[in-house]
Write a protein that holds these residues in place. Structure first.
Motif, short mmCIF file in Angstrom:
data_model
loop_
_atom_site.label_atom_id
_atom_site.label_comp_id
_atom_site.label_asym_id
_atom_site.label_seq_id
_atom_site.Cartn_x
_atom_site.Cartn_y
_atom_site.Cartn_z
N VAL A 83 0.87 -1.18 0.00
CA VAL A 83 0.00 0.00 0.00
C VAL A 83 0.90 1.23 0.00
N ILE A 84 0.62 2.15 -0.90
CA ILE A 84 1.34 3.43 -0.96
C ILE A 84 0.34 4.52 -0.63
N ILE A 85 0.67 5.35 0.35
CA ILE A 85 -0.18 6.49 0.68
C ILE A 85 0.57 7.75 0.30
N ALA A 86 0.06 8.47 -0.67
CA ALA A 86 0.65 9.74 -1.10
C ALA A 86 0.08 10.83 -0.19
N HIS A 87 0.93 11.41 0.60
CA HIS A 87 0.52 12.30 1.68
C HIS A 87 1.56 13.42 1.77
N GLY A 88 1.14 14.59 2.09
CA GLY A 88 2.08 15.68 2.28
C GLY A 88 2.95 15.47 3.51
N THR A 89 4.01 16.25 3.62
CA THR A 89 4.98 16.04 4.70
C THR A 89 4.63 16.74 6.01
N ASP A 90 3.79 17.75 5.99
CA ASP A 90 3.56 18.55 7.20
C ASP A 90 3.01 17.74 8.36
N THR A 91 2.12 16.81 8.11
CA THR A 91 1.51 16.03 9.19
C THR A 91 1.71 14.54 9.01
N LEU A 92 2.61 14.14 8.13
CA LEU A 92 2.83 12.72 7.86
C LEU A 92 3.16 11.92 9.12
N PRO A 93 4.00 12.40 10.04
CA PRO A 93 4.30 11.60 11.24
C PRO A 93 3.05 11.30 12.06
N TYR A 94 2.14 12.26 12.14
CA TYR A 94 0.91 12.05 12.91
C TYR A 94 0.01 11.02 12.23
N THR A 95 -0.10 11.13 10.92
CA THR A 95 -0.92 10.18 10.18
C THR A 95 -0.34 8.78 10.27
N ALA A 96 0.97 8.66 10.14
CA ALA A 96 1.63 7.35 10.24
C ALA A 96 1.40 6.73 11.62
N ALA A 97 1.54 7.52 12.67
CA ALA A 97 1.33 7.01 14.02
C ALA A 97 -0.11 6.57 14.21
N TYR A 98 -1.04 7.39 13.76
CA TYR A 98 -2.46 7.06 13.90
C TYR A 98 -2.79 5.76 13.17
N LEU A 99 -2.35 5.65 11.92
CA LEU A 99 -2.66 4.45 11.14
C LEU A 99 -1.99 3.21 11.72
N SER A 100 -0.76 3.35 12.22
CA SER A 100 -0.10 2.18 12.79
C SER A 100 -0.86 1.66 14.01
N LEU A 101 -1.39 2.57 14.80
CA LEU A 101 -2.18 2.14 15.96
C LEU A 101 -3.52 1.55 15.54
N ARG A 102 -4.20 2.19 14.62
CA ARG A 102 -5.52 1.71 14.19
C ARG A 102 -5.44 0.42 13.40
N LEU A 103 -4.38 0.24 12.64
CA LEU A 103 -4.26 -0.96 11.82
C LEU A 103 -3.56 -2.10 12.57
N GLY A 104 -3.19 -1.86 13.83
CA GLY A 104 -2.63 -2.91 14.65
C GLY A 104 -1.21 -3.29 14.31
N GLN A 105 -0.43 -2.38 13.75
CA GLN A 105 0.93 -2.69 13.36
C GLN A 105 1.95 -2.26 14.39
N CYS A 106 1.50 -1.70 15.50
CA CYS A 106 2.41 -1.23 16.52
C CYS A 106 2.76 -2.39 17.43
#
Length: 107
Positions: A83-106
């Motif tokens: 899966v490739i998510i094309a996302h801007g850089t300003d909030t990418l760390p927040y989105t990555a953290a949120y998705l990792s927690l929600r998708l159970g990859q943490c």
């Protein structure tokens, strides 16, 4: 054949310049995939593209984080090799953290 899900959310990569201003542009999603094929000659990768919204990443908020998660959850991501998510850089760390927690990859 490799199957990739591409999720376009906007960000600078999904923008077009008009009169010195950048703005999200829905046409850029298909353009990016077409440029990839033209420049690499790769005909072995099958792309599925979705675009749950188009914003600049500094405008990412919780409602859009939830919409991104809902979009991913609806796609049966196990059918894809990646899966490739094309996302801007300003909030990418927040989105990555949120998705990792929600998708159970943490771990």
């Amino acid at each position: 054949m490799m199957k990739l899900l591409t999720v376009f959310t906007g960000g600078t990569i999904g923008c077009s310049e008009n009169g010195g201003t950048l703005a999200p542009d829905a046409a850029n999603s298909a353009l990016l995939l077409r440029l990839y094929r033209d420049r690499t000659g790769d005909r072995q990768t099958e792309f599925t593209a979705v675009q749950p919204f188009r914003i600049l990443s500094e405008n990412m908020d919780f409602a859009r984080l939830q919409a991104l998660y809902d979009c991913l959850a609806a796609q049966e991501t196990r059918r894809y090799d990646g899966v490739i998510i094309a996302h801007g850089t300003d909030t990418l760390p927040y989105t990555a953290a949120y998705l990792s927690l929600r998708l159970g990859q943490c771990t």
